[in-house]
Design an enzyme around this catalytic site. Sequence first.
Site, mmCIF file in Angstrom:
data_model
loop_
_atom_site.group_PDB
_atom_site.id
_atom_site.type_symbol
_atom_site.label_atom_id
_atom_site.label_comp_id
_atom_site.label_asym_id
_atom_site.label_seq_id
_atom_site.Cartn_x
_atom_site.Cartn_y
_atom_site.Cartn_z
ATOM 1 N N GLU A 40 0.807 -1.225 0.000
ATOM 2 C CA GLU A 40 0.000 0.000 0.000
ATOM 3 C C GLU A 40 0.842 1.277 0.000
ATOM 4 O O GLU A 40 0.816 2.037 0.981
ATOM 5 C CB GLU A 40 -0.960 -0.002 1.203
ATOM 6 C CG GLU A 40 -1.871 -1.211 1.256
ATOM 7 C CD GLU A 40 -2.817 -1.207 2.452
ATOM 8 O OE1 GLU A 40 -2.620 -0.398 3.370
ATOM 9 O OE2 GLU A 40 -3.743 -2.031 2.465
ATOM 10 N N GLU A 46 -5.375 -8.624 1.068
ATOM 11 C CA GLU A 46 -6.033 -8.221 2.323
ATOM 12 C C GLU A 46 -7.504 -7.974 2.063
ATOM 13 O O GLU A 46 -7.867 -7.291 1.101
ATOM 14 C CB GLU A 46 -5.449 -6.916 2.896
ATOM 15 C CG GLU A 46 -4.119 -7.062 3.552
ATOM 16 C CD GLU A 46 -3.598 -5.742 4.117
ATOM 17 O OE1 GLU A 46 -4.400 -4.880 4.528
ATOM 18 O OE2 GLU A 46 -2.372 -5.574 4.129
HETATM 19 O O1 IFM Z 1 -4.075 -2.910 9.365
HETATM 20 C C1 IFM Z 1 -4.039 -2.412 8.056
HETATM 21 C C2 IFM Z 1 -2.873 -3.019 7.299
HETATM 22 O O2 IFM Z 1 -1.663 -2.785 7.930
HETATM 23 C C3 IFM Z 1 -2.802 -2.427 5.909
HETATM 24 N N1 IFM Z 1 -4.065 -2.497 5.245
HETATM 25 C C4 IFM Z 1 -5.235 -2.059 5.950
HETATM 26 C C5 IFM Z 1 -5.302 -2.721 7.315
HETATM 27 C C6 IFM Z 1 -6.552 -2.240 8.071
HETATM 28 O O3 IFM Z 1 -6.525 -0.869 8.246
#
Ligand code: IFM
Length: 443
Positions: free
Chosen positions: A169, A352
Amino acid sequence: MKLSLPKNSRLLDKEFTFGVATASFQIEGGIASRQACIWDTFCAKPETIADNSDGSIACDHFNLWENDINLIADMGVDAYRLSIAWGRVINEDGSANADGIDFYRNLLSGLKARNIKTFVTLYHWDLPQHLEDNGGWLNRQTAYAFEQYADIISAELADVVDSWATLNEPFCSSYLGYEIGIHAPGKAEQAFGRQSAHHLLLAHGLAMKVLQKNCPQSMNGIVLNFTPGYSASDSEADRQATAYANDYFNWWYSRPIFEGKYPDIIDSFTDEIKPKILAGDMEIIATPIDFLGVNFYTRAVYKAHPNDVFEEIPPTDAPVTDMGWEIYPAAFTGLLKELNQRYSLPPIYITENGCAMKDNLTAGTVNDLGRIQYYQDHLNAVDEAITAGVNVQGYFGWSLMDNFEWALGYTKRFGLVYVDYDTQQRFLKESGKAYSTLIKSRT
Ligand code: IFM
């Protein structure tokens, strides 16, 4: 409550990878044996973290890792996504830290011994502080330091890693960390956001070349997050504002990788805001990748603003998670289809997806029906995208266990496993059981 998928769903194929994900700073602790990072410094500043906490212990995974990988194995997942703390494996002078490398070698070998595929991210936001002291991601040299780190660690661990991701990200590292300052290192200027994004993407491209050289047998790529923007109305003004927001927050990171260029809105920036891009940078950034990691949680709604380019409208009546993020799985299918339409894509892995909910531990049980429903709706959304022709080959729940949720500290729980931070005991939530049962039901 169970998780289920249509009988003929491609997600139920044995080749489809189901996993769980975490990140170093959010779970490890063990800070005495690594370099300080920007999140240590940020947490120490007043009023940065909701509960004034930090990552010094977190889930104490640094000590409890064996217990944790047994838990992962018991869940029956195919793969575990983790990140390496740069400052644990590389010393300040750039040399390798043998103890730190051993920590990850033991962890990764332990996973392989349990037949679990290893998905490793090189950078999940924990930049060593000494690099930040020299300008961090505003300094082009940080991209070359990252290239060296990638070279050392990928050569060391090549035999125990199935997949490498360069960055997690870059939007969060650059926009949240350097443009609006709600994440480490807490800098807040638009020009900083744009410049740090460029250096992060350059670091990605440089590291991709190193990974392809050191680990040609593994699957190498990057993880991007997307929050698809929807227009508040059909008016031309709102639609244009939304298109701008999508360019600014989403396509800013994917277009350079797949097309070797930033969105056209870059031409409207003043010289102070435009990132400095050197000849050859865009070609490096566009180095082909073996997979794209997609992180999805929610959507955003935008309208035109009289004095600004766009305005985000927060959800009012819509269902939301404990983060206040709208639950809108249709945007997930829409995103996957749009990515597929825009670019000539390598395989996609959902690296994710998950939600924070208000969990209660009662007699060892967390009956998190809301989280099961979230997973059900989002697995259906992925299934729909695959049926429409998108090549999605894996799905990782965020997160394996409750952990340090950045500026919100330990106030938000994203885990499939509940962590009692006082005792460091872990409890598989009902969602974790449902996820595990679904995965084990594949024949
Ligand atoms: O916890 C975070 C993660 O580190 C990166 N993506 C989003 C998740 C939730 O906010």
